[in-house]
Enzyme design. Sequence first.
Site, PDB file in Angstrom:
ATOM      1  N   LEU A 208     -43.818 -10.441  -9.031  1.00  0.00           N
ATOM      2  CA  LEU A 208     -43.028 -11.111 -10.058  1.00  0.00           C
ATOM      3  C   LEU A 208     -43.725 -12.367 -10.578  1.00  0.00           C
ATOM      4  O   LEU A 208     -44.356 -13.102  -9.831  1.00  0.00           O
ATOM      5  CB  LEU A 208     -41.657 -11.475  -9.498  1.00  0.00           C
ATOM      6  CG  LEU A 208     -40.817 -10.316  -8.955  1.00  0.00           C
ATOM      7  CD1 LEU A 208     -39.489 -10.842  -8.433  1.00  0.00           C
ATOM      8  CD2 LEU A 208     -40.602  -9.238 -10.005  1.00  0.00           C
TER       9      LEU A 208
ATOM     10  N   HIS B  24     -41.011 -11.951 -15.714  1.00  0.00           N
ATOM     11  CA  HIS B  24     -39.869 -11.294 -15.074  1.00  0.00           C
ATOM     12  C   HIS B  24     -38.686 -12.255 -14.910  1.00  0.00           C
ATOM     13  O   HIS B  24     -37.537 -11.903 -15.171  1.00  0.00           O
ATOM     14  CB  HIS B  24     -40.258 -10.778 -13.690  1.00  0.00           C
ATOM     15  CG  HIS B  24     -41.356  -9.759 -13.686  1.00  0.00           C
ATOM     16  ND1 HIS B  24     -42.582  -9.993 -13.109  1.00  0.00           N
ATOM     17  CD2 HIS B  24     -41.411  -8.502 -14.187  1.00  0.00           C
ATOM     18  CE1 HIS B  24     -43.333  -8.919 -13.240  1.00  0.00           C
ATOM     19  NE2 HIS B  24     -42.659  -7.998 -13.896  1.00  0.00           N
TER      20      HIS B  24
ATOM     21  N   GLY C 105     -39.548  -6.857 -21.356  1.00  0.00           N
ATOM     22  CA  GLY C 105     -40.312  -7.884 -22.051  1.00  0.00           C
ATOM     23  C   GLY C 105     -41.072  -7.315 -23.233  1.00  0.00           C
ATOM     24  O   GLY C 105     -41.552  -6.182 -23.214  1.00  0.00           O
ATOM     25  N   GLN C 106     -41.229  -8.126 -24.261  1.00  0.00           N
ATOM     26  CA  GLN C 106     -41.919  -7.707 -25.473  1.00  0.00           C
ATOM     27  C   GLN C 106     -43.406  -7.440 -25.229  1.00  0.00           C
ATOM     28  O   GLN C 106     -44.032  -6.697 -25.993  1.00  0.00           O
ATOM     29  CB  GLN C 106     -41.769  -8.771 -26.566  1.00  0.00           C
ATOM     30  CG  GLN C 106     -42.410  -8.384 -27.894  1.00  0.00           C
ATOM     31  CD  GLN C 106     -42.500  -9.538 -28.862  1.00  0.00           C
ATOM     32  OE1 GLN C 106     -41.489 -10.138 -29.207  1.00  0.00           O
ATOM     33  NE2 GLN C 106     -43.711  -9.870 -29.290  1.00  0.00           N
TER      34      GLN C 106
ATOM     35  N   ASP D 283     -44.887  -5.536 -23.285  1.00  0.00           N
ATOM     36  CA  ASP D 283     -45.076  -4.088 -23.247  1.00  0.00           C
ATOM     37  C   ASP D 283     -44.316  -3.466 -24.414  1.00  0.00           C
ATOM     38  O   ASP D 283     -43.349  -2.722 -24.233  1.00  0.00           O
ATOM     39  CB  ASP D 283     -44.580  -3.541 -21.907  1.00  0.00           C
ATOM     40  CG  ASP D 283     -45.306  -4.175 -20.737  1.00  0.00           C
ATOM     41  OD1 ASP D 283     -46.499  -3.915 -20.577  1.00  0.00           O
ATOM     42  OD2 ASP D 283     -44.665  -4.941 -19.988  1.00  0.00           O
TER      43      ASP D 283
ATOM     44  N   MET E  23     -48.563 -13.177 -19.816  1.00  0.00           N
ATOM     45  CA  MET E  23     -48.376 -13.067 -18.372  1.00  0.00           C
ATOM     46  C   MET E  23     -48.291 -11.610 -17.958  1.00  0.00           C
ATOM     47  O   MET E  23     -47.642 -10.796 -18.615  1.00  0.00           O
ATOM     48  CB  MET E  23     -47.117 -13.806 -17.938  1.00  0.00           C
ATOM     49  CG  MET E  23     -47.232 -15.301 -18.036  1.00  0.00           C
ATOM     50  SD  MET E  23     -45.782 -16.140 -17.353  1.00  0.00           S
ATOM     51  CE  MET E  23     -46.274 -17.844 -17.596  1.00  0.00           C
TER      52      MET E  23
ATOM     53  N   ARG F  86     -51.110  -8.130 -13.309  1.00  0.00           N
ATOM     54  CA  ARG F  86     -52.526  -7.835 -13.082  1.00  0.00           C
ATOM     55  C   ARG F  86     -53.432  -9.044 -13.303  1.00  0.00           C
ATOM     56  O   ARG F  86     -54.623  -8.990 -12.986  1.00  0.00           O
ATOM     57  CB  ARG F  86     -52.972  -6.685 -13.985  1.00  0.00           C
ATOM     58  CG  ARG F  86     -52.392  -5.334 -13.575  1.00  0.00           C
ATOM     59  CD  ARG F  86     -52.946  -4.207 -14.451  1.00  0.00           C
ATOM     60  NE  ARG F  86     -52.527  -2.902 -13.969  1.00  0.00           N
ATOM     61  CZ  ARG F  86     -51.407  -2.298 -14.312  1.00  0.00           C
ATOM     62  NH1 ARG F  86     -50.566  -2.916 -15.130  1.00  0.00           N
ATOM     63  NH2 ARG F  86     -51.108  -1.095 -13.839  1.00  0.00           N
TER      64      ARG F  86
END
Length: 360
Positions: free
Chosen positions: A59, A63, A192-193, A195, A229, A232
């Site tokens: 997280l 998130h 979240g935007q 993705d 953010m 990975r």
Amino acid sequence: MAFPRFRSFQAVSQCLPYTPSVVRRAIHTFREVQPLRTFRKELQASQRTVGFVPTMGALHEGHISLMRQAAAENTDVFVSIYVNPTQFGVNEDLDSYPKTWQEDMDKLQALNKELQTKEGSGKITAIFAPITKTMYPTLPPASEINGPGSFVTITPLGSLLEGASRPVFFRGVATVCMKLFNIVMPERVYFGQKDVQQTVVIKRMVKDFHLDTEVKIGPTEREADGLAMSSRNVYLGARRREVGVVLSRALKAAEKKYLQGKRLRADILWPANEVSTSKMMEQDDLPPSKRARVEVDYISLADPDTMEEIEVVDASKGAILSGAVKMLPLEEPQEGEDCGLGGGAVPVRLIDNIILQPMN
């Protein structure tokens, strides 16, 4: 393995015990479906609402921002932590995906303390952390394109852009989200935007399958240098991190042209291609001990509903600028250098996007 490593966690066979009197104070961790459903039904009977944030753990503030949004709009927040194997291809980085269970639990507990200080705010009351046998009870999950299993496919939307580069990715995302939505039965789900194609796929799935939930999209959370953010990012290290911001800068250059009134694809995208090409050439000219090589997968200008490439932006609809780059492994890590988790040996795929808003 395709499930979190439970460090410093006392595992239980079904779930942590709960009673209505402690429901707003405790975070209950569930490993099985039926106990979670029982808990959910009791909340429903008490006219409580659930906002659901699906995650794969590791997280970060992106998130957490979604959980804050969910808490502002619901009495209860459910969070799933499950590294879903079916969205990773056969040769992709499933085994290297970061597992940070204890750190994640600490962040969730800290967030609940924060939420308790806010009048009228909901709380995180449930974590769903299943094993793969729970999520895929009939057959072992397949990562092959034509592998066996029960899957949800959203085409052609799921075959474009990220789907073209990662053929099983959106099949895996849609499948696991369908399962999670059926298990949790949330009033609202939060994504979240960053993705962005995933959000379009999920919205399409909810609409086409008449799922009784509302899809809510939170803005992309960024580091101070503009890097989106991502879980990975811990693999990047200082050298690759510095180069990795090229994607956000390329997209910003394209956005600037749109805001200046450009509507043709070539006029909007050429600055982005110039920024990315220049960075690749710059790194190629450096010695291996200094450079961080980057490959551009795609830079896209797409319709906001279908993700199909467009030649002219309809100003009444806007468009989606998006891109993906691959940070290659470091060639000559130096002694004492910050190489990130994995010592710089793990290739890192970065994605980002900007929504070109409609112009009235």
